[in-house]
Design an enzyme around this catalytic site. Sequence first.
Site, PDB file in Angstrom:
ATOM      1  N   HIS A 182      24.422  52.386  16.272  1.00 53.01           N
ATOM      2  CA  HIS A 182      24.792  53.803  16.213  1.00 53.01           C
ATOM      3  C   HIS A 182      25.990  54.082  17.115  1.00 53.01           C
ATOM      4  O   HIS A 182      26.971  54.711  16.702  1.00 53.01           O
ATOM      5  CB  HIS A 182      23.581  54.644  16.643  1.00 53.01           C
ATOM      6  CG  HIS A 182      23.878  56.089  16.881  1.00 53.01           C
ATOM      7  ND1 HIS A 182      23.493  57.090  16.011  1.00 53.01           N
ATOM      8  CD2 HIS A 182      24.506  56.720  17.918  1.00 53.01           C
ATOM      9  CE1 HIS A 182      23.882  58.259  16.487  1.00 53.01           C
ATOM     10  NE2 HIS A 182      24.496  58.058  17.645  1.00 53.01           N
ATOM     11  N   GLU A 183      25.937  53.583  18.354  1.00 60.25           N
ATOM     12  CA  GLU A 183      27.017  53.852  19.302  1.00 60.25           C
ATOM     13  C   GLU A 183      28.310  53.152  18.913  1.00 60.25           C
ATOM     14  O   GLU A 183      29.404  53.713  19.055  1.00 60.25           O
ATOM     15  CB  GLU A 183      26.589  53.426  20.707  1.00 60.25           C
ATOM     16  CG  GLU A 183      25.438  54.230  21.291  1.00 60.25           C
ATOM     17  CD  GLU A 183      25.742  55.714  21.361  1.00 60.25           C
ATOM     18  OE1 GLU A 183      26.922  56.089  21.531  1.00 60.25           O
ATOM     19  OE2 GLU A 183      24.798  56.506  21.219  1.00 60.25           O
ATOM     20  N   HIS A 229      30.424  55.052  16.466  1.00 54.66           N
ATOM     21  CA  HIS A 229      31.270  56.108  17.036  1.00 54.66           C
ATOM     22  C   HIS A 229      32.641  55.547  17.394  1.00 54.66           C
ATOM     23  O   HIS A 229      33.675  56.196  17.164  1.00 54.66           O
ATOM     24  CB  HIS A 229      30.621  56.686  18.296  1.00 54.66           C
ATOM     25  CG  HIS A 229      29.474  57.608  18.032  1.00 54.66           C
ATOM     26  ND1 HIS A 229      29.537  58.622  17.104  1.00 54.66           N
ATOM     27  CD2 HIS A 229      28.239  57.697  18.605  1.00 54.66           C
ATOM     28  CE1 HIS A 229      28.382  59.286  17.104  1.00 54.66           C
ATOM     29  NE2 HIS A 229      27.588  58.736  17.994  1.00 54.66           N
TER      30      HIS A 229
END
Length: 304
Positions: free
Chosen positions: A144-145, A148
Amino acid sequence: MAAARGRYVADRGLTSRMVVTMFLIGLLYVVLVGTLIAVMSNAWPLIVLAVGGLFVAQFWFSDRIAAFSMGAREVTPEQAPELHGAVDRLCALADVPKPKVAMAASDVPNAFATGRSQRNSMVCATTGLMRRLEPEEVEGVLSHELSHVAHRDVAVMTIASFLGVLAGVLTRVALWGGLSGAGRNDQSGLGIILLVIPLVSILVYILSFLLTRLLSRYRELSADRAGALLTGRPSALASALTKVTGQMARIPTRDLRKAEPFNAFFFAPAFSGETVATLLSSHPPLERRLEQLSRISAQLGQQQ
């Protein structure tokens, strides 16, 4: 952009929202700086220099500021083999450059990514997150990170959030300058400064706050989707979300309050209260995130 994303799925909705947000933030910049120059026309070179300098400093040092504020420190593979191993596997799977890897000595179970580009990006996990989650759940959070960083929305959020910081600083400076100059003869000019600058700054702050919140909520859903599709295990990410959110109630209030200013950059928000207005939240509701992951899981199941 395609090379930067690697195998992370593209999100045109996120890209269009980032473009619109940056355009509107740019307009607010023009309004704020134009107001300052109109009110204090004699000092326009100083205004342009100060605003430009603050912007460059915020953008250039944002990753270091965030890391320092959260107590993150870069760790070697020997110091954090599990964390580095998970990042290595995900970067190889996504075909993206490996960022710096850091850990923060905090019991708040969370993670965040910083950096204005992939070359200077950093992914950080807290000790609380590593202790509470299973390896596949940690990989879900890190995927998820990393999304980004791959989608570059971290840099956009950094630029967008700076305007609110600048507006707040200008309000304080105008009020402090007005109070310190209360004894001057030019009371009419002083009155204009005291009235116009704080009002415009507050308006700019509110608008920039709402714009960044709207973008932040969408980018979290986009990162959930991209991270789940990359690993092929949306259930692991859903499990991590449920655990992290549930554990927040057990964290001391003082620790949550310390983390709350960075909610927009966290995997899950740190709330010291039980409810937060949806309009003001930096993240979509947990139920909405879990619902999206459930749909992705069903879609992947049908493809097998």
